[in-house]
Design an enzyme around this catalytic site. Structure first.
Site, PDB file in Angstrom:
ATOM      1  N   LYS A  13       0.912  -1.294  -0.075  1.00 29.49           N
ATOM      2  CA  LYS A  13      -0.264  -0.088   0.073  1.00 29.49           C
ATOM      3  C   LYS A  13       0.762   1.316  -0.053  1.00 29.49           C
ATOM      4  O   LYS A  13       2.121   1.210   0.394  1.00 29.49           O
ATOM      5  CB  LYS A  13      -1.136  -0.068   1.200  1.00 29.49           C
ATOM      6  CG  LYS A  13      -0.227   0.076   2.573  1.00 29.49           C
ATOM      7  CD  LYS A  13      -0.016   1.456   3.172  1.00 29.49           C
ATOM      8  CE  LYS A  13       0.687   1.596   4.459  1.00 29.49           C
ATOM      9  NZ  LYS A  13       1.376   2.711   4.878  1.00 29.49           N
ATOM     10  N   PRO A 100       9.595  -4.427  -0.280  1.00 31.11           N
ATOM     11  CA  PRO A 100      10.720  -4.139   0.715  1.00 31.11           C
ATOM     12  C   PRO A 100      10.302  -4.069   2.296  1.00 31.11           C
ATOM     13  O   PRO A 100       9.145  -3.644   2.497  1.00 31.11           O
ATOM     14  CB  PRO A 100      11.205  -2.608   0.008  1.00 31.11           C
ATOM     15  CG  PRO A 100      10.718  -2.509  -1.339  1.00 31.11           C
ATOM     16  CD  PRO A 100       9.403  -3.570  -1.219  1.00 31.11           C
ATOM     17  N   VAL A 101      11.209  -4.486   2.842  1.00 30.62           N
ATOM     18  CA  VAL A 101      10.937  -4.439   4.439  1.00 30.62           C
ATOM     19  C   VAL A 101      11.177  -2.952   4.934  1.00 30.62           C
ATOM     20  O   VAL A 101      12.338  -2.448   4.584  1.00 30.62           O
ATOM     21  CB  VAL A 101      12.059  -5.259   5.048  1.00 30.62           C
ATOM     22  CG1 VAL A 101      11.585  -5.428   6.617  1.00 30.62           C
ATOM     23  CG2 VAL A 101      11.792  -6.972   4.494  1.00 30.62           C
ATOM     24  N   ALA A 102      10.364  -2.899   6.111  1.00 36.75           N
ATOM     25  CA  ALA A 102      10.487  -1.178   6.500  1.00 36.75           C
ATOM     26  C   ALA A 102      10.749  -0.336   5.764  1.00 36.75           C
ATOM     27  O   ALA A 102      11.571   0.513   5.890  1.00 36.75           O
ATOM     28  CB  ALA A 102      11.821  -1.417   7.611  1.00 36.75           C
ATOM     29  N   ALA A 103       9.966  -0.110   4.924  1.00 36.44           N
ATOM     30  CA  ALA A 103       9.832   0.726   3.817  1.00 36.44           C
ATOM     31  C   ALA A 103       8.686   1.587   3.607  1.00 36.44           C
ATOM     32  O   ALA A 103       8.603   2.573   2.698  1.00 36.44           O
ATOM     33  CB  ALA A 103       9.846   0.001   2.404  1.00 36.44           C
ATOM     34  N   LEU A 105       5.315   0.525   3.202  1.00 45.46           N
ATOM     35  CA  LEU A 105       4.598   0.065   2.122  1.00 45.46           C
ATOM     36  C   LEU A 105       3.578  -0.850   2.788  1.00 45.46           C
ATOM     37  O   LEU A 105       2.944  -1.789   1.930  1.00 45.46           O
ATOM     38  CB  LEU A 105       5.492  -0.678   0.830  1.00 45.46           C
ATOM     39  CG  LEU A 105       6.143   0.322   0.127  1.00 45.46           C
ATOM     40  CD1 LEU A 105       7.010  -0.299  -0.923  1.00 45.46           C
ATOM     41  CD2 LEU A 105       5.317   1.327  -0.489  1.00 45.46           C
ATOM     42  N   GLY A 106       3.797  -1.050   4.159  1.00 46.96           N
ATOM     43  CA  GLY A 106       2.838  -2.289   4.664  1.00 46.96           C
ATOM     44  C   GLY A 106       3.116  -3.640   4.562  1.00 46.96           C
ATOM     45  O   GLY A 106       2.223  -4.373   4.871  1.00 46.96           O
ATOM     46  N   SER A 110       0.600  -6.253   5.844  1.00 50.34           N
ATOM     47  CA  SER A 110      -0.365  -6.961   4.960  1.00 50.34           C
ATOM     48  C   SER A 110      -0.200  -8.602   4.931  1.00 50.34           C
ATOM     49  O   SER A 110      -0.991  -9.463   4.788  1.00 50.34           O
ATOM     50  CB  SER A 110       0.384  -6.607   3.443  1.00 50.34           C
ATOM     51  OG  SER A 110      -0.601  -7.193   2.419  1.00 50.34           O
ATOM     52  N   ASP A 142      -2.560  -0.962  10.661  1.00 48.89           N
ATOM     53  CA  ASP A 142      -2.579  -1.253   9.047  1.00 48.89           C
ATOM     54  C   ASP A 142      -2.944  -2.620   9.008  1.00 48.89           C
ATOM     55  O   ASP A 142      -3.411  -2.878   7.873  1.00 48.89           O
ATOM     56  CB  ASP A 142      -1.056  -1.051   8.497  1.00 48.89           C
ATOM     57  CG  ASP A 142      -0.782   0.609   8.281  1.00 48.89           C
ATOM     58  OD1 ASP A 142      -1.749   1.476   8.619  1.00 48.89           O
ATOM     59  OD2 ASP A 142       0.292   0.947   7.957  1.00 48.89           O
TER      60      ASP A 142
END
Length: 291
Positions: A13, A100-103, A105-106, A110, A142
């Site tokens: 997201k 990507p991790v810790a980005a 983007l959730g 998710s 989230d």
């Protein structure tokens, strides 16, 4: 019918807007945010197998124990199964990361939501939607968004008060991750809550998102956390400005960052911008909003 294996997909997201309105006594921040799901997915394969919970994340430098939200989600669901059904199945979960991790983007949230939904189906749990949402909210606001069927929502409170809004349409979203992670906790801790004024609430979010074209994107694309992350990492400001220079209608940091996204109406411009950023960064994605 019972099954022994199920594959589920967890979308990314972006926060099209994110306003911080206050903070509760328990430390949670009060938000007003519009979130949009994207066609970029992690893949989870769920198995009825093993003993207890076995989580595998091949190729990803992330925990495979209770420090992972997927593991925590599985624990919550199996606890519910034990209490409500009198059984506690064993599960093996293989998580293939693309987000990507810790980005910002959730991805972790998710993945947790996909785990809850997937285990409910795999294990014939018949868990009511409201109980799944309660589990999700205990893992993070989230997670509740990703449990929601709507592709885009406006979320308020700590993120649990959601109303569907019109999804973005006829556009392409360019995601550029600079290759480092940013701690959400650090960003919020360094956010100085300014005096609340009229700019502290989103206006006409339904109209702006649904009627993207012909509107001023500055009414929508605002992120109170952006100044915290961009101040610490000035290279992100350069990425944002470069996106705009390459034809993006608007550009913004998603969530607490560090991923930047640009909204393009013209696919050719979006593809050219993706080529430019691919020469600089390894995590560049050109995706469409989910409908």
């Amino acid at each position: 019918m019972s099954q022994d294996l199920l594959t589920v997909y967890a979308p990314a997201k972006v926060n099209l807007s994110l306003k911080i309105l206050g903070r509760r006594d328990d430390g949670y921040h009060l938000l007003d945010t519009c979130m949009q799901k994207l066609g970029l997915y992690d893949t989870l394969t769920l198995h009825r197998a093993g003993q207890g919970i076995c989580l595998q994340c091949p190729g990803a430098d992330i925990p495979e124990d209770e420090n992972n939200l997927v593991y925590k989600a599985a624990q919550l669901f199996l606890d519910w199964m034990a209490q409500k059904k009198g059984v506690r199945p064993s599960v093996r979960i293989v998580l293939a990361k693309a987000i990507p991790v810790a980005a910002g983007l959730g991805g972790g949230s998710s993945d947790a939501a996909a785990t809850l939904l997937g285990l409910n189906k795999l294990l014939d749990g018949e868990c009511p939607e409201e109980e799944l949402f309660t589990m999700g909210l205990s893992l993070g606001a989230d997670v509740s968004f990703f449990l929601h069927q709507a592709p885009a929502v406006r979320a308020q409170g700590i993120g649990e008060e959601m109303e569907p809004i019109a999804s973005l349409r006829d556009c392409w979203i360019l995601l550029v991750n600079p290759g480092f992670s940013v701690s959400t906790r650090w960003v919020y801790q360094n956010f100085a809550l300014t005096e609340k004024d009229e700019s502290g609430t989103l206006k006409n979010s339904q109209q702006v998102v649904g009627g993207l074209y012909g509107t001023d994107l500055s009414l929508l694309l605002v992120n109170d956390l952006e100044r915290v992350t961009l101040t610490e990492y000035p290279a992100l400001e350069r990425i944002k400005n470069e996106m705009l220079g390459l034809g993006a209608e608007g550009a913004l940091m998603s969530g607490s960052g560090p991923t930047l996204f640009g909204i393009f109406k013209d696919r050719q411009k979006a593809e050219e911008a993706a080529r430019v950023f691919n020469q600089q960064f390894s995590q560049v994605f050109l995706v469409e909003p989910l409908q």
